[in-house]
Design an enzyme around this catalytic site. Sequence first.
Site, PDB file in Angstrom:
ATOM      1  N   ALA A   4     -20.577  38.506   8.984  1.00 21.42           N
ATOM      2  CA  ALA A   4     -21.162  37.197   9.600  1.00 21.42           C
ATOM      3  C   ALA A   4     -21.024  37.097  11.143  1.00 21.42           C
ATOM      4  CB  ALA A   4     -20.628  36.064   8.888  1.00 21.42           C
ATOM      5  N   ILE A   5     -21.739  36.767  11.733  1.00 23.75           N
ATOM      6  CA  ILE A   5     -21.908  36.462  13.284  1.00 23.75           C
ATOM      7  C   ILE A   5     -21.615  34.857  13.242  1.00 23.75           C
ATOM      8  CG2 ILE A   5     -23.275  36.617  15.532  1.00 23.75           C
ATOM      9  CD1 ILE A   5     -22.456  39.403  14.320  1.00 23.75           C
ATOM     10  N   TYR A   7     -31.306  43.364   6.939  1.00 25.44           N
ATOM     11  CA  TYR A   7     -31.061  44.754   6.035  1.00 25.44           C
ATOM     12  C   TYR A   7     -32.280  45.545   5.867  1.00 25.44           C
ATOM     13  CZ  TYR A   7     -26.497  42.531   5.013  1.00 25.44           C
ATOM     14  OH  TYR A   7     -25.402  41.800   5.129  1.00 25.44           O
ATOM     15  N   GLU A  56     -24.763  42.640  -1.823  1.00 29.07           N
ATOM     16  CA  GLU A  56     -25.414  41.558  -2.583  1.00 29.07           C
ATOM     17  C   GLU A  56     -25.833  40.472  -1.512  1.00 29.07           C
ATOM     18  OE1 GLU A  56     -22.318  42.176  -4.001  1.00 29.07           O
ATOM     19  OE2 GLU A  56     -22.991  43.349  -5.689  1.00 29.07           O
ATOM     20  N   ASN A  81     -31.557  34.013   1.654  1.00 31.03           N
ATOM     21  CA  ASN A  81     -30.883  34.215   2.759  1.00 31.03           C
ATOM     22  C   ASN A  81     -31.683  35.142   3.699  1.00 31.03           C
ATOM     23  OD1 ASN A  81     -29.457  34.948   5.143  1.00 31.03           O
ATOM     24  ND2 ASN A  81     -27.468  35.268   3.996  1.00 31.03           N
TER      25      ASN A  81
HETATM   26  C1  LIG Z   1     -27.525  37.412   9.111  1.00 26.63           C
HETATM   27  C2  LIG Z   1     -26.879  37.120  10.252  1.00 26.63           C
HETATM   28  C3  LIG Z   1     -25.246  38.294  10.242  1.00 26.63           C
HETATM   29  C4  LIG Z   1     -27.669  38.003  11.480  1.00 26.63           C
HETATM   30  O1  LIG Z   1     -26.846  37.960  12.562  1.00 26.63           O
HETATM   31  P1  LIG Z   1     -27.651  38.046  14.050  1.00 26.63           P
HETATM   32  O2  LIG Z   1     -26.663  38.721  15.164  1.00 26.63           O
HETATM   33  O3  LIG Z   1     -28.241  36.732  14.478  1.00 26.63           O
HETATM   34  O4  LIG Z   1     -28.810  39.221  13.957  1.00 26.63           O
HETATM   35  P2  LIG Z   1     -29.526  39.891  14.991  1.00 26.63           P
HETATM   36  O5  LIG Z   1     -29.691  39.111  16.143  1.00 26.63           O
HETATM   37  O6  LIG Z   1     -28.890  41.275  15.241  1.00 26.63           O
HETATM   38  O7  LIG Z   1     -30.970  40.208  14.448  1.00 26.63           O
HETATM   39  C5  LIG Z   1     -31.144  41.186  13.379  1.00 26.63           C
HETATM   40  C6  LIG Z   1     -32.513  40.897  12.720  1.00 26.63           C
HETATM   41  O8  LIG Z   1     -32.059  39.996  11.615  1.00 26.63           O
HETATM   42  C7  LIG Z   1     -33.291  39.088  11.228  1.00 26.63           C
HETATM   43  N1  LIG Z   1     -32.952  37.731  11.585  1.00 26.63           N
HETATM   44  C8  LIG Z   1     -31.846  37.346  12.254  1.00 26.63           C
HETATM   45  N2  LIG Z   1     -31.936  36.121  12.186  1.00 26.63           N
HETATM   46  C9  LIG Z   1     -33.072  35.592  11.524  1.00 26.63           C
HETATM   47  C10 LIG Z   1     -33.666  34.215  11.277  1.00 26.63           C
HETATM   48  N3  LIG Z   1     -32.947  33.232  11.749  1.00 26.63           N
HETATM   49  N4  LIG Z   1     -34.626  34.360  10.708  1.00 26.63           N
HETATM   50  C11 LIG Z   1     -35.353  35.389  10.333  1.00 26.63           C
HETATM   51  N5  LIG Z   1     -34.881  36.660  10.689  1.00 26.63           N
HETATM   52  C12 LIG Z   1     -33.655  36.806  11.116  1.00 26.63           C
HETATM   53  C13 LIG Z   1     -34.325  39.458  12.202  1.00 26.63           C
HETATM   54  O9  LIG Z   1     -35.176  40.530  11.413  1.00 26.63           O
HETATM   55  C14 LIG Z   1     -33.558  40.186  13.522  1.00 26.63           C
HETATM   56  O10 LIG Z   1     -34.352  41.177  13.946  1.00 26.63           O
HETATM   57  P3  LIG Z   1     -35.217  40.664  15.404  1.00 26.63           P
HETATM   58  O11 LIG Z   1     -34.393  40.103  16.238  1.00 26.63           O
HETATM   59  O12 LIG Z   1     -35.812  41.945  15.972  1.00 26.63           O
HETATM   60  O13 LIG Z   1     -36.332  39.700  14.732  1.00 26.63           O
HETATM   61  C15 LIG Z   1     -26.436  35.882  10.800  1.00 26.63           C
HETATM   62  O14 LIG Z   1     -27.505  35.007  10.590  1.00 26.63           O
HETATM   63  C16 LIG Z   1     -25.218  35.475  10.009  1.00 26.63           C
HETATM   64  O15 LIG Z   1     -23.999  35.505  10.102  1.00 26.63           O
HETATM   65  N6  LIG Z   1     -25.900  34.502   8.787  1.00 26.63           N
HETATM   66  C17 LIG Z   1     -24.743  33.897   7.774  1.00 26.63           C
HETATM   67  C18 LIG Z   1     -23.863  34.700   7.236  1.00 26.63           C
HETATM   68  C19 LIG Z   1     -24.736  35.924   6.483  1.00 26.63           C
HETATM   69  O16 LIG Z   1     -25.680  35.578   5.729  1.00 26.63           O
HETATM   70  N7  LIG Z   1     -24.222  37.358   6.368  1.00 26.63           N
HETATM   71  C20 LIG Z   1     -24.981  38.013   5.485  1.00 26.63           C
HETATM   72  C21 LIG Z   1     -24.543  37.959   4.259  1.00 26.63           C
HETATM   73  S1  LIG Z   1     -25.122  39.239   2.943  1.00 26.63           S
END
Ligand SMILES: CC(C)(COP(=O)(O)OP(=O)(O)OC[C@H]1O[C@@H](n2cnc3c(N)ncnc32)[C@H](O)[C@@H]1OP(=O)(O)O)[C@@H](O)C(=O)NCCC(=O)NCCS
Length: 158
Positions: A70-71, A115, A103, A108
């Site tokens: 997570a971020i 991914y 998983e 999400n």
């Molecule tokens: C999923 C998560 C890790 C992404 O982190 P992030 O640092 O915002 O991601 P990035 O900035 O590197 O984005 C990478 C890609 O993810 C996708 N993405 C990230 N946030 C998104 C959103 N809100 N809606 C749609 N796509 C999204 C996009 O494809 C993005 O690529 P792009 O910027 O070229 O469009 C973050 O939203 C998070 O921590 N979510 C809660 C925890 C979680 O779901 N963890 C994964 C569990 S399996």
Amino acid sequence: MTTADLDPVAEIDSVSFSLPWPKKSFEYELRNPFSRLWVIEAEDDSGIRRIAGMICSWVIEEEGHIATFAIHPDYRRKGLATRLLGTALLEAAREGVELVYLEVRRSNLAAINMYEKFGFKTTGIRAGYYSDNHEDALMMTLEALDPIRLQAFLEDIT
Ligand SMILES: CC(C)(COP(=O)(O)OP(=O)(O)OC[C@H]1O[C@@H](n2cnc3c(N)ncnc32)[C@H](O)[C@@H]1OP(=O)(O)O)[C@@H](O)C(=O)NCCC(=O)NCCS
């Protein structure tokens, strides 16, 4: 990740998931020889470096499993997850991992999009996998990890 990172790591986990891990699970994983734990830092508005994200994966021979990742909400959509996952995959590939799976909740879409950008494919569904709302998990798999390609990808984005 080190023990000094445990408080911010547990905080990121608790604000990111409806079923967060307790801090003691991260403590355990730091001692687990199969675990690989990484954090990513970023500057806050005052220029102070903070832990902005974390990933925990398990490596067993040529297989990797992303356990949690997570971020912090304040640092999302800045490419940090892409750098953190890319680094974790590169290090896994360097130690001989060929296949990684995870998983993810069916709803999400942010994580699923991310991914898919790495080449993960949906390879199965675990019906009712999550105990809080019985949501299905998609099982996603990345095959044929290639350290040279991952290194080039990371150099491109940094
Ligand atoms: C999923 C998560 C890790 C992404 O982190 P992030 O640092 O915002 O991601 P990035 O900035 O590197 O984005 C990478 C890609 O993810 C996708 N993405 C990230 N946030 C998104 C959103 N809100 N809606 C749609 N796509 C999204 C996009 O494809 C993005 O690529 P792009 O910027 O070229 O469009 C973050 O939203 C998070 O921590 N979510 C809660 C925890 C979680 O779901 N963890 C994964 C569990 S399996």
